[in-house]
Motif scaffolding. Sequence first.
Motif, mmCIF file in Angstrom:
data_model
loop_
_atom_site.group_PDB
_atom_site.id
_atom_site.type_symbol
_atom_site.label_atom_id
_atom_site.label_comp_id
_atom_site.label_asym_id
_atom_site.label_seq_id
_atom_site.Cartn_x
_atom_site.Cartn_y
_atom_site.Cartn_z
ATOM 1 N N ILE A 74 0.920 -1.017 -0.064
ATOM 2 C CA ILE A 74 -0.099 -0.065 -0.006
ATOM 3 C C ILE A 74 0.792 1.425 -0.004
ATOM 4 C CG2 ILE A 74 -1.754 1.350 1.428
ATOM 5 C CD1 ILE A 74 -2.979 -1.306 2.183
ATOM 6 N N ALA A 81 -0.230 5.896 -7.197
ATOM 7 C CA ALA A 81 -1.592 6.277 -7.613
ATOM 8 C C ALA A 81 -1.775 7.908 -7.958
ATOM 9 C CB ALA A 81 -2.708 6.129 -6.588
ATOM 10 N N PHE A 84 0.051 8.404 -11.272
ATOM 11 C CA PHE A 84 -0.330 7.270 -12.254
ATOM 12 C C PHE A 84 -0.554 8.115 -13.641
ATOM 13 C CE2 PHE A 84 -3.619 5.006 -14.635
ATOM 14 C CZ PHE A 84 -2.741 3.899 -14.831
ATOM 15 N N LEU A 92 1.704 1.421 -15.236
ATOM 16 C CA LEU A 92 0.556 0.247 -14.916
ATOM 17 C C LEU A 92 1.313 -1.154 -14.917
ATOM 18 C CD1 LEU A 92 -2.409 -0.473 -14.305
ATOM 19 C CD2 LEU A 92 -2.577 -0.812 -16.890
ATOM 20 N N LEU B 165 -6.205 -0.528 0.225
ATOM 21 C CA LEU B 165 -6.372 -0.739 -1.303
ATOM 22 C C LEU B 165 -7.676 -0.399 -2.055
ATOM 23 C CD1 LEU B 165 -4.978 -4.271 -1.338
ATOM 24 C CD2 LEU B 165 -3.600 -2.154 -2.061
ATOM 25 N N ILE B 167 -9.182 2.382 -1.719
ATOM 26 C CA ILE B 167 -9.326 3.769 -2.360
ATOM 27 C C ILE B 167 -8.057 4.304 -3.020
ATOM 28 C CG2 ILE B 167 -10.426 4.463 0.016
ATOM 29 C CD1 ILE B 167 -7.765 5.538 0.611
ATOM 30 N N VAL B 168 -7.289 3.151 -3.555
ATOM 31 C CA VAL B 168 -6.102 3.617 -4.497
ATOM 32 C C VAL B 168 -6.799 4.209 -5.702
ATOM 33 C CG1 VAL B 168 -4.357 2.670 -5.790
ATOM 34 C CG2 VAL B 168 -4.402 1.980 -3.358
ATOM 35 N N LEU B 313 -7.180 -5.664 -5.437
ATOM 36 C CA LEU B 313 -6.069 -5.570 -6.301
ATOM 37 C C LEU B 313 -6.395 -5.607 -7.466
ATOM 38 C CD1 LEU B 313 -3.451 -7.848 -4.495
ATOM 39 C CD2 LEU B 313 -3.360 -5.551 -4.711
ATOM 40 N N ILE B 316 -7.764 -2.357 -8.594
ATOM 41 C CA ILE B 316 -6.703 -1.139 -8.837
ATOM 42 C C ILE B 316 -6.108 -1.552 -10.295
ATOM 43 C CG2 ILE B 316 -4.440 -0.524 -8.105
ATOM 44 C CD1 ILE B 316 -4.993 -1.361 -5.370
ATOM 45 N N LEU B 317 -5.659 -2.577 -10.680
ATOM 46 C CA LEU B 317 -5.488 -2.913 -11.950
ATOM 47 C C LEU B 317 -6.281 -2.554 -13.116
ATOM 48 C CD1 LEU B 317 -3.228 -6.165 -11.499
ATOM 49 C CD2 LEU B 317 -2.487 -3.893 -11.465
ATOM 50 N N GLY B 320 -6.521 1.031 -13.391
ATOM 51 C CA GLY B 320 -5.285 1.547 -14.345
ATOM 52 C C GLY B 320 -5.224 1.354 -15.633
ATOM 53 N N LEU B 321 -6.055 0.121 -15.792
ATOM 54 C CA LEU B 321 -5.985 -0.337 -17.214
ATOM 55 C C LEU B 321 -6.874 0.630 -18.157
ATOM 56 C CD1 LEU B 321 -4.828 -2.636 -18.880
ATOM 57 C CD2 LEU B 321 -6.798 -4.118 -18.779
#
Lengths: 118, 326, 170, 100, 642
Positions: A74, A81, A84, A92, B165, B167-168, B313, B316-317, B320-321
């Motif tokens: 984290i 983040a 990003f 990524l 995680l 809130i990422v 997790l 998040i990915l 991001g994608l």
Amino acid sequence: MPIEYLPILALIVLAVLFALGTLLMSSIFGPKRPTPEKLSPYECGITPVGTARERFSVKFYLIAMLFIVFDIEIVFLYPWAVVFRQLRLFGLIEMAIFILILCIGLCYAWKKGGLEWE
Amino acid sequence: MFEFIIIMLVKIAVVFGALLLTVAYLTWLERKVIGDIQVRLGPMRVGYHGLLQPIADGLKLLFKEDIIPAEADRTVYLLAPLVAIIPALISFAVIPFGSQVKILGRTIDLYITDVNIGILFIFAVASLGVYGIVLAGWSSNNKYSLLGAMRSSAQMISYELSMGLSIVGVLMMAQSLSLVQIVKAQSVVWFILLQPVGFLIYLICAVAETNRAPFDLPEAETELVAGFHVEYSSMKFALFFLAEYANIVTVSALATTLFLGGWQGPLLPPVAWFLLKVFAFIFLFVWLRATLPRFRYDQLMGFGWKVLLPVSLANILVTGLIMAWR
Amino acid sequence: MELGLFIVLALVAMASAIAVIIQRNPVYSALYLILTFLSLAGLYLQLQAQFIAAIQVIVYAGAIMVLFLFVIMLLDLRKEEQRAVKGGYQLLIGLLLAAILLGELGLVFGGGVLKGVPGEFSPEKVSALGNTQVVGRLLFTDFLLPFELTSVILLVAIVGAIVLAKRRLD
Amino acid sequence: MVPLSAYLILSAFLFATGVVGVATRRNVLIIFMSIELMLNAVNLAFVAFSRFLHSMDGQIIVLFVMTVAAAEVAVGLAIIIALFRNKETVDVAEINLMKW
Amino acid sequence: MIDYVWLVPAFPLIGVLINGFFGRRIRRAAVGWVACGVMGLSFLVSSLVFWDLLQLPPDKRVFKGVVFTWIASGDLRAEAGFLLDPLSAVMILVVSGVGFLIHVYSVGYMGEDRDYPRYFTHLNLFAFSMLLLVLASNYLLFFVGWELVGLCSYLLIGFWFERKTAADAGKKAFVVNRIGDFGFALGIMLIFVTFGSLDFQEVFRMAPEKLQVGSALATAITLLLFTGAMGKSAQIPLYVWLPDAMEGPTPVSALIHAATMVTAGVYMVARNHVLYELAPFSLALVAAVGMATAFFTASIALVQNDIKRIMAYSTISQLGYMFTGAGVGAYAAGIFHLMTHAFFKALLFLAAGSVMHALANETDIRRMGALKEHIPITFWTMAIATAAIAGIPGLSGFFSKDEILWQAYSGRHGHYLLWLLGVATAALTAFYMFRVLFLTFLGESRVDPHLRHHIHESPPIMTVPLMILAFLSIVGGYLGVPEVLGGANRFQEFLAPVFEVGHAKAIPSPHGAVGLELGLMGVSVAAALVGIGVAYRFYIQDPSLPHRLAERFQRAYTALLNKYYVDEIYETLIVNPFKRGSVFLWEGFDVKVVDGSVNGVAYLVEWGGSLLRKVQTGYVFNYVLAILAGAVAIVGYMAFWR
């Protein structure tokens, strides 16, 4: 120290004072009539057996250990983040590799039964 | 400088008072709502519809005997409730509850302070809360409290992960750790719409973090008497109780800030919007307690590690994608 | 004001650090260590390393010390409390060497042996960009390889800890 | 303005305290904590240098130090647990497995 | 897309990691999918990068991406960086493209093998190493790729390590390569000493200032580098490992001979052309060694009977051509031949593999024949490859080989003797390649009778790569149709920006008369046709003729058959004296002097150790004190003496 942390400091002081004050008040106002029965550990009315400082399952250790590792994840994720949008796809991929490697660890723990509670 | 300090102190006093008041009346609110749901009346005797009940409870606890068990480690036993309550009270320092108001010709920001690591501050403070529980359980020298404390803290750290995680995704969109900036980033669309999975995980973790039903296992009366604070009485017990309710308010305010657009909303003044959202969230908490049965402990830990962690997790990915592709 | 705060924090850090090593009960040592960490976090704030300050609390105080407390409670350690300090020459030599080390370090630091060329990240620039943002940008570009290797270290830690801790569990 | 040397001397003091702890205590856990203390002392020096030399490298190194410390604690405590299972002690005076 | 060029080697590495760690856990099909998938992705990225590069103006086609600083120690600064220019772009395209096809083919070929995951892990690693090598932006990273390639060849040649021959072949390849690598490493050190840098671009920029044309230093550097190339690209005298390398699985041979490994030397010379241009003697040596190798090994190939061995000698011979091209200053022609050769040599090996697949691993062409009817796809694709390598006009080999021959004659450093040998080699090549084709597929069947009925064509997963490669072997040459034939020689034009740097000072290539070029071309085609004709006469019309000829020229035949006794000569001249010397050293020096002193020292140590053992208490805190004392000493040094 940047000035915006001053209010936090002030709030911490206030909270400490409040908590201490509350305890102080109760020690002033509350009666004190201790008896051996009253001071013995509460075990649903049955006489206590053995000491409480017994060892407990190593599972707790494993959970805390995994917690540390993912806490670090984290810690790395937050700065990631916020930048990003500048890193885009490159960022990524970096993070995906990072997360995947840690997930291998999680899977290992899972496989080894580190996440099971009987 | 002087003016700054005065304004600061006033703000702190107001927020602190409001928080304590909210927490006190939360106990009343909870009993009332659960009463309604179970077709009862709830507290009715002290004051109109029991409105003075919290004060009566507080006074009662104040005049109770403060028992310290014989084998207990006195210093730590005393320290534990302090460690529990202080973090619960100070995380409000960075939560913005309104934009700005003009009073006496001065523009005043409606938050105690805005730091550029706001969300990290809250998590840092929250991560200290677990010590209150561990120390209370250990120092009481009681099997039940130790077991309850271990369970409770294991649960808290487990769900703290997924909470962090969850809130990422929000941070990726807001590009800031400052809660004020995060609220401002939601002026167009609330993050609950962009991060539904994140919000759901946050919600679940928030309930678990505050040890509330259906995750109230560590203090399950029927199994472990009362968990880590079984030996506590009087005001020390009250402090644990306060801490728990203060935490509910904090996670609700945080949810409002991160996912529900903070103080923003049409027509009503910002502070009103903020309170409305927070209380809606708190109501959800009470509602959950009244409706859902309790998890079993193995289910609870398994759910945290095997479902929530991977899902957050993945969230998040995926976020991001999507963001990288746009 | 700033100096005052520094002195307070430094004193708390030093006092609690000493308490860590003289306490008999490991739980107390751990608690004092947490206090040291918290005052160090305060010092980091003073040094305008907000991000590091926050993760100091999250990682050290919030995670590592929790593990310590768990282990202390996992092992029943009352027996050890009686003879906490090693006897005789060990204590003497240890204290002596530490004192010499401290003196030498004081000489090095006080004597201005260490000189450096100021880099590009002045405090003003960092606070304009945002401390976390700068850390993030550097971490994921210049320090990419260490970052990725970090994950391997953590993986090894997980595997190692499980192998060690679970050996005779099942 | 607090000078750099103040931070460095504090760092040196904490480090020396950790050294004393490691050298004089018998409890493995406290020795371990003293090591953490030394790591933190080094971190403080890193952050101080980072601030006064206008470079972010120090802060990032601290990040890595923390990571390594976390890994070290995870494995180290696991070793202590394993050791305790075998010898029922955390006293280093009773642990001399490093003898050949 | 160009920024993502690091993905090209990264994908095979991912394949290595997945198959290396989980290959035994996941299903076999998944292993194949992963290995081929990563290569496919790598090829895709290469293509996209190539396409992006094409969109840019020719003088802007150089990119350097630093992934991270690898070593920064004193003056030495090595970055894990990638250099993308037309040269490396062509190379990654060839390596990943041909590599991909070989991977796909392997799925079918190795389908039954026990060590399927290990095979694909190593295959991916091979591709990764080669891609790393061609993309490296400095000598150090280049050397890492270079060594990794050597390691992979060792692992894969000795893949069936239970067989002694395979294990020996792997060792031989590794050891022979080490000899070359030693020179290569010395060359790199010399470069660093001379230039203070290991970065390609920096070295090349500084080279004209720091090195005189023809100076001893330039010659030394380039010769040392060329030693490495001799080892890796199997040139005289370090070629002996390559024929033995066929002990590995056939697709591996294809990979070694076509896409990876042996082409590294040619690439290295082309990459360092700036340095070579400063050392005319080295260039001449490169050309001479290249052409000598080409002719010499072609002559060995004439009489060999093992299909893979013939291919191996053919590869060495073709590599000789490439070096000749590079040696006469026609680097683009060398690279062009490298590319077309990659197509048809991969095809030849894979087709040979397909034949072996059909005949239960038979490799002796004397026990083949008349297979055309049974395995038509293999036959036709192999026929195309054979025609291409023989230089039949219109196929890829023709264009690239003739470009080299033409440059050998007329190039800046050309010589007519080179050309003459080249044409003779071309004739030999045509002969032995068609000999293989005729003996394998035509004429009468000499196949073992009880093998005959289950001769079968390979599955599509093997034949489709064959067909693709056949297609490439046909059209690959049209990228570089010389001007004299009405083409624009796009390939050379594309590579020109890379090689112009070195040419800047050199004399422009004397473009001889069009008639001359066409005439020479005619001669080489005629030579090839004669070779084919002779092969036809020998093996189709009059199969007994070769035997009679062999009887007549008994000594020449046996010399050729025994590969000029090179292995034996090495054995007598190098290995045996070494052995004898070693035995002497062992019995005389080692036992008495070394062992004596070692034992003496050991007694001393034991005695001292028994004293020192008392220091080792096993208590952590004692060690801590020692560490602490060390720290005190170091900090004290800092405090008082600096």
